[in-house]
Motif scaffolding. Structure first.
Motif, PDB file in Angstrom:
ATOM      1  N   MET A  52      52.341  43.333  39.950  1.00 52.56           N
ATOM      2  CA  MET A  52      53.030  44.196  40.918  1.00 52.56           C
ATOM      3  C   MET A  52      52.554  43.833  42.324  1.00 52.56           C
ATOM      4  O   MET A  52      51.411  43.417  42.521  1.00 52.56           O
ATOM      5  N   THR A  53      53.434  43.943  43.322  1.00 48.19           N
ATOM      6  CA  THR A  53      52.996  43.679  44.682  1.00 48.19           C
ATOM      7  C   THR A  53      52.011  44.762  45.110  1.00 48.19           C
ATOM      8  O   THR A  53      52.079  45.911  44.650  1.00 48.19           O
ATOM      9  N   LEU A  54      51.104  44.384  45.992  1.00 49.12           N
ATOM     10  CA  LEU A  54      50.100  45.336  46.438  1.00 49.12           C
ATOM     11  C   LEU A  54      50.750  46.519  47.143  1.00 49.12           C
ATOM     12  O   LEU A  54      50.301  47.663  47.009  1.00 49.12           O
ATOM     13  N   GLY A  55      51.838  46.267  47.876  1.00 46.22           N
ATOM     14  CA  GLY A  55      52.544  47.357  48.541  1.00 46.22           C
ATOM     15  C   GLY A  55      53.070  48.382  47.554  1.00 46.22           C
ATOM     16  O   GLY A  55      52.979  49.596  47.785  1.00 46.22           O
ATOM     17  N   GLU A  56      53.624  47.902  46.448  1.00 46.10           N
ATOM     18  CA  GLU A  56      54.123  48.812  45.410  1.00 46.10           C
ATOM     19  C   GLU A  56      52.979  49.611  44.797  1.00 46.10           C
ATOM     20  O   GLU A  56      53.107  50.817  44.539  1.00 46.10           O
ATOM     21  N   ALA A  57      51.855  48.933  44.561  1.00 46.09           N
ATOM     22  CA  ALA A  57      50.711  49.608  43.948  1.00 46.09           C
ATOM     23  C   ALA A  57      50.161  50.701  44.855  1.00 46.09           C
ATOM     24  O   ALA A  57      49.831  51.803  44.393  1.00 46.09           O
ATOM     25  N   LEU A  58      50.058  50.423  46.140  1.00 48.40           N
ATOM     26  CA  LEU A  58      49.548  51.413  47.084  1.00 48.40           C
ATOM     27  C   LEU A  58      50.483  52.610  47.191  1.00 48.40           C
ATOM     28  O   LEU A  58      50.055  53.729  47.460  1.00 48.40           O
ATOM     29  N   GLY A  59      51.779  52.376  46.972  1.00 53.28           N
ATOM     30  CA  GLY A  59      52.728  53.475  46.992  1.00 53.28           C
ATOM     31  C   GLY A  59      52.583  54.404  45.805  1.00 53.28           C
ATOM     32  O   GLY A  59      53.010  55.561  45.849  1.00 53.28           O
ATOM     33  N   MET A  60      51.983  53.930  44.731  1.00 51.71           N
ATOM     34  CA  MET A  60      51.807  54.745  43.529  1.00 51.71           C
ATOM     35  C   MET A  60      50.491  55.509  43.525  1.00 51.71           C
ATOM     36  O   MET A  60      50.366  56.535  42.856  1.00 51.71           O
ATOM     37  N   ALA A  61      49.514  55.003  44.249  1.00 48.26           N
ATOM     38  CA  ALA A  61      48.195  55.643  44.264  1.00 48.26           C
ATOM     39  C   ALA A  61      47.592  55.513  45.657  1.00 48.26           C
ATOM     40  O   ALA A  61      47.136  54.426  46.026  1.00 48.26           O
ATOM     41  N   ASP A  62      47.578  56.604  46.398  1.00 49.86           N
ATOM     42  CA  ASP A  62      47.085  56.527  47.778  1.00 49.86           C
ATOM     43  C   ASP A  62      45.566  56.371  47.855  1.00 49.86           C
ATOM     44  O   ASP A  62      45.023  55.987  48.887  1.00 49.86           O
ATOM     45  N   ASN A  63      44.861  56.671  46.763  1.00 48.86           N
ATOM     46  CA  ASN A  63      43.400  56.522  46.754  1.00 48.86           C
ATOM     47  C   ASN A  63      42.953  55.244  46.074  1.00 48.86           C
ATOM     48  O   ASN A  63      41.801  55.117  45.647  1.00 48.86           O
ATOM     49  N   LEU A  64      43.859  54.277  45.996  1.00 51.10           N
ATOM     50  CA  LEU A  64      43.571  53.023  45.312  1.00 51.10           C
ATOM     51  C   LEU A  64      42.497  52.239  46.061  1.00 51.10           C
ATOM     52  O   LEU A  64      42.533  52.114  47.284  1.00 51.10           O
ATOM     53  N   ILE A  65      41.536  51.721  45.303  1.00 48.54           N
ATOM     54  CA  ILE A  65      40.497  50.852  45.867  1.00 48.54           C
ATOM     55  C   ILE A  65      40.946  49.417  45.662  1.00 48.54           C
ATOM     56  O   ILE A  65      41.180  48.988  44.531  1.00 48.54           O
ATOM     57  N   VAL A  66      41.072  48.656  46.747  1.00 51.21           N
ATOM     58  CA  VAL A  66      41.599  47.286  46.681  1.00 51.21           C
ATOM     59  C   VAL A  66      40.504  46.311  47.083  1.00 51.21           C
ATOM     60  O   VAL A  66      39.893  46.457  48.145  1.00 51.21           O
ATOM     61  N   VAL A  67      40.253  45.316  46.238  1.00 47.53           N
ATOM     62  CA  VAL A  67      39.236  44.310  46.538  1.00 47.53           C
ATOM     63  C   VAL A  67      39.839  42.923  46.370  1.00 47.53           C
ATOM     64  O   VAL A  67      40.746  42.712  45.569  1.00 47.53           O
ATOM     65  N   LYS A  68      39.307  41.972  47.114  1.00 48.56           N
ATOM     66  CA  LYS A  68      39.731  40.582  46.994  1.00 48.56           C
ATOM     67  C   LYS A  68      39.175  39.969  45.708  1.00 48.56           C
ATOM     68  O   LYS A  68      38.099  40.339  45.251  1.00 48.56           O
ATOM     69  N   PRO A  69      39.899  39.026  45.132  1.00 47.48           N
ATOM     70  CA  PRO A  69      39.367  38.348  43.951  1.00 47.48           C
ATOM     71  C   PRO A  69      38.154  37.494  44.300  1.00 47.48           C
ATOM     72  O   PRO A  69      38.100  36.874  45.360  1.00 47.48           O
ATOM     73  N   ARG A  70      37.186  37.485  43.406  1.00 48.71           N
ATOM     74  CA  ARG A  70      35.981  36.663  43.567  1.00 48.71           C
ATOM     75  C   ARG A  70      35.837  35.805  42.309  1.00 48.71           C
ATOM     76  O   ARG A  70      35.161  36.193  41.345  1.00 48.71           O
ATOM     77  N   MET A  71      36.457  34.643  42.329  1.00 49.64           N
ATOM     78  CA  MET A  71      36.556  33.835  41.119  1.00 49.64           C
ATOM     79  C   MET A  71      35.208  33.330  40.632  1.00 49.64           C
ATOM     80  O   MET A  71      34.989  33.186  39.427  1.00 49.64           O
ATOM     81  N   GLU A  72      34.300  33.064  41.555  1.00 51.36           N
ATOM     82  CA  GLU A  72      32.972  32.608  41.126  1.00 51.36           C
ATOM     83  C   GLU A  72      32.292  33.668  40.271  1.00 51.36           C
ATOM     84  O   GLU A  72      31.661  33.354  39.261  1.00 51.36           O
ATOM     85  N   LEU A  73      32.425  34.935  40.673  1.00 51.86           N
ATOM     86  CA  LEU A  73      31.838  36.030  39.903  1.00 51.86           C
ATOM     87  C   LEU A  73      32.455  36.100  38.514  1.00 51.86           C
ATOM     88  O   LEU A  73      31.737  36.247  37.513  1.00 51.86           O
ATOM     89  N   TYR A  74      33.777  35.975  38.433  1.00 57.05           N
ATOM     90  CA  TYR A  74      34.457  36.113  37.140  1.00 57.05           C
ATOM     91  C   TYR A  74      34.121  34.946  36.207  1.00 57.05           C
ATOM     92  O   TYR A  74      33.904  35.146  35.009  1.00 57.05           O
ATOM     93  N   ILE A  75      34.077  33.744  36.765  1.00 54.36           N
ATOM     94  CA  ILE A  75      33.765  32.578  35.937  1.00 54.36           C
ATOM     95  C   ILE A  75      32.324  32.629  35.449  1.00 54.36           C
ATOM     96  O   ILE A  75      32.037  32.359  34.270  1.00 54.36           O
ATOM     97  N   GLU A  76      31.402  32.999  36.331  1.00 49.48           N
ATOM     98  CA  GLU A  76      29.997  33.108  35.928  1.00 49.48           C
ATOM     99  C   GLU A  76      29.828  34.161  34.835  1.00 49.48           C
ATOM    100  O   GLU A  76      29.119  33.940  33.839  1.00 49.48           O
ATOM    101  N   THR A  77      30.492  35.316  35.008  1.00 43.42           N
ATOM    102  CA  THR A  77      30.407  36.383  34.005  1.00 43.42           C
ATOM    103  C   THR A  77      31.023  35.935  32.693  1.00 43.42           C
ATOM    104  O   THR A  77      30.488  36.211  31.608  1.00 43.42           O
ATOM    105  N   SER A  78      32.143  35.227  32.774  1.00 42.11           N
ATOM    106  CA  SER A  78      32.809  34.729  31.571  1.00 42.11           C
ATOM    107  C   SER A  78      31.887  33.795  30.788  1.00 42.11           C
ATOM    108  O   SER A  78      31.761  33.908  29.560  1.00 42.11           O
TER     109      SER A  78
END
Length: 417
Positions: free
Chosen positions: A69-95
């Motif tokens: 879903m586009t971020l704009g659509e998501a923000l329209g559904m939940a005004d208290n949404l916490i949005v963070v940028k992807p951190r691929m190094e973190l995800y790959i290391e955890t994986s």
């Protein structure tokens, strides 16, 4: 002694990594209650409120937010949404660390994706007297070490493990185990659209054969399935009867590729042919480089465009008369596909692929071009990029405004590090 196959899948992996990495949420999160997570999404650019949702916590999904879903659509559904940028190094290391834990507990193991893995063990046995307890121990260990929830499906084979894994995502215990006796009572009543791996073929089974359940598919004669689907008919027939003869392959990630592709999402809609051409050339260079690294060549080249708002587009391919791993030879075919199928809509994403790969053990000569010289040139370029980075040597066109190579070099998997 029978073997039991399991499939472990991390819940909302990217979003779970982000929540687990933030100590402010640790005090109220519990393994049993996924709604104890904050309403968080991983998306492209929170500051510009743009991009698409890559992952969302169950709390965010409960508000209607969905992946892609586009971020704009998501923000329209939940005004208290916490949005963070992807951190691929973190995800790959955890994986990598999670995969190591799975392999330690179940040595007969096969990584299936960044957040999934198959494993197998004998049961009943001294080490694994109770399959469900073994799965629960793995599930608890993942939570204790990483604060990430997972779901595990257990079954007599890999395909059924994939089916039970889907059901485990909705089961409070997070573990579902089927035996051969459950095929008729639990597998066959499921909708035909629940058959994992069929994609559009499920619609054909429903519309052409009138199959509503997996049990209905099991009643279709094998000959009819083969006549409609070819070799796939045999696979569908086996799956509908709960059969799968594939084994755990610990070296699956080291197996030769059947196809290589590269995709990028553009920062804006591209309307000019020259702009799209620059991106195609950059992606093709990377695909060819990866193909050469694998010691392979391909016969079929493909181009996919996704239009504005990541909706619409096309995906087409062309089969060549000779094998190639050279961008210079493949580029004209991609441009021909572009000119044939592009309707001049704004382009927001581009993908280039090369498949029907085979080992590149020979060099086909050409009367009109010195292919030996071309091969030596590309080898030199590949070596320079391997030693000094992909931007150490690049085409001048990549310095144009449409070029994406410099931006992509700062990312992992298409996302910022």
């Amino acid at each position: 002694m029978k073997m039991i196959y399991g499939l472990i899948d991390m819940q909302s992996f990217y979003a779970s990594c982000e929540v687990a990495a933030r100590p402010e949420y640790a005090c109220w999160r519990t393994e049993e209650d996924s709604m104890s997570d904050p309403p968080l999404v991983v998306a492209g650019d929170p500051e510009r409120r743009s991009g698409i949702v890559l992952a969302a916590t169950p709390t965010a999904k409960a508000k209607g937010v969905a992946n892609a879903m586009t971020l704009g659509e998501a923000l329209g559904m939940a005004d208290n949404l916490i949005v963070v940028k992807p951190r691929m190094e973190l995800y790959i290391e955890t994986s990598v660390r999670i995969q190591q834990v799975v392999q330690t507990m179940f040595p007969l193991y096969e990584q299936f994706s960044v957040d999934e893995a198959f494993f197998s063990f004998p049961s009943p046995s001294h080490l694994f007297p109770d399959p469900v307890e073994a799965a629960q121990e793995l599930k608890g260990t993942i939570w204790d070490l990483f604060r990430i929830r997972c779901r595990i499906g257990l079954a007599p084979n890999k395909w059924l493990a994939k089916m039970t894994n889907k059901l485990a995502k909705k089961d409070p215990s997070g573990v579902v185990w089927w035996t051969e006796e459950d095929i008729e009572t639990k597998l066959h009543p499921l909708s035909v659209f629940e058959m994992w791996g069929l994609k559009k073929r499920a619609q054909v089974l429903h519309d052409f054969f009138g199959a509503r359940t997996i049990g209905d598919v099991a009643q279709i004669p094998l000959y009819d399935l083969q006549h409609k689907f070819g070799v796939w008919g045999i696979v569908i027939h086996r799956w509908s009867h709960g059969e799968d003869h594939s084994l755990i392959n610990p070296d699956s990630y080291d197996a030769p590729h059947k196809g290589i592709s590269h995709r990028t999402t553009l920062p804006r809609d591209f309307y000019k042919r020259d702009e799209v051409a620059v991106v195609i050339r950059e992606l093709l260079d990377e695909v060819c480089r990866r193909t050469r690294v694998q010691g392979q060549k391909g016969r079929r080249v493909g181009l996919s465009l996704t239009y504005a708002n990541l909706k619409g587009g096309f995906s087409k391919a062309r089969t060549l008369t000779t094998m190639s791993d050279q961008s210079k030879e493949l580029y004209p075919h991609l441009m021909a596909l572009l000119d044939r199928w592009w309707d001049k809509s704004g382009v927001r994403a581009v993908s280039v692929s090369l498949d029907q790969l085979e080992a590149s053990s020979t060099l086909q000569l050409d009367l009109f071009e010195d292919r030996t010289k071309l091969r030596e040139l590309t080898r030199t370029v590949d070596e320079i990029k391997s030693r000094f980075g992909e931007t150490s040597i690049m085409r001048a066109a990549s310095l144009k405004q449409a070029g994406q190579l410099l931006a992509r070099s700062k990312k992992i998997g298409g996302h910022f590090r």
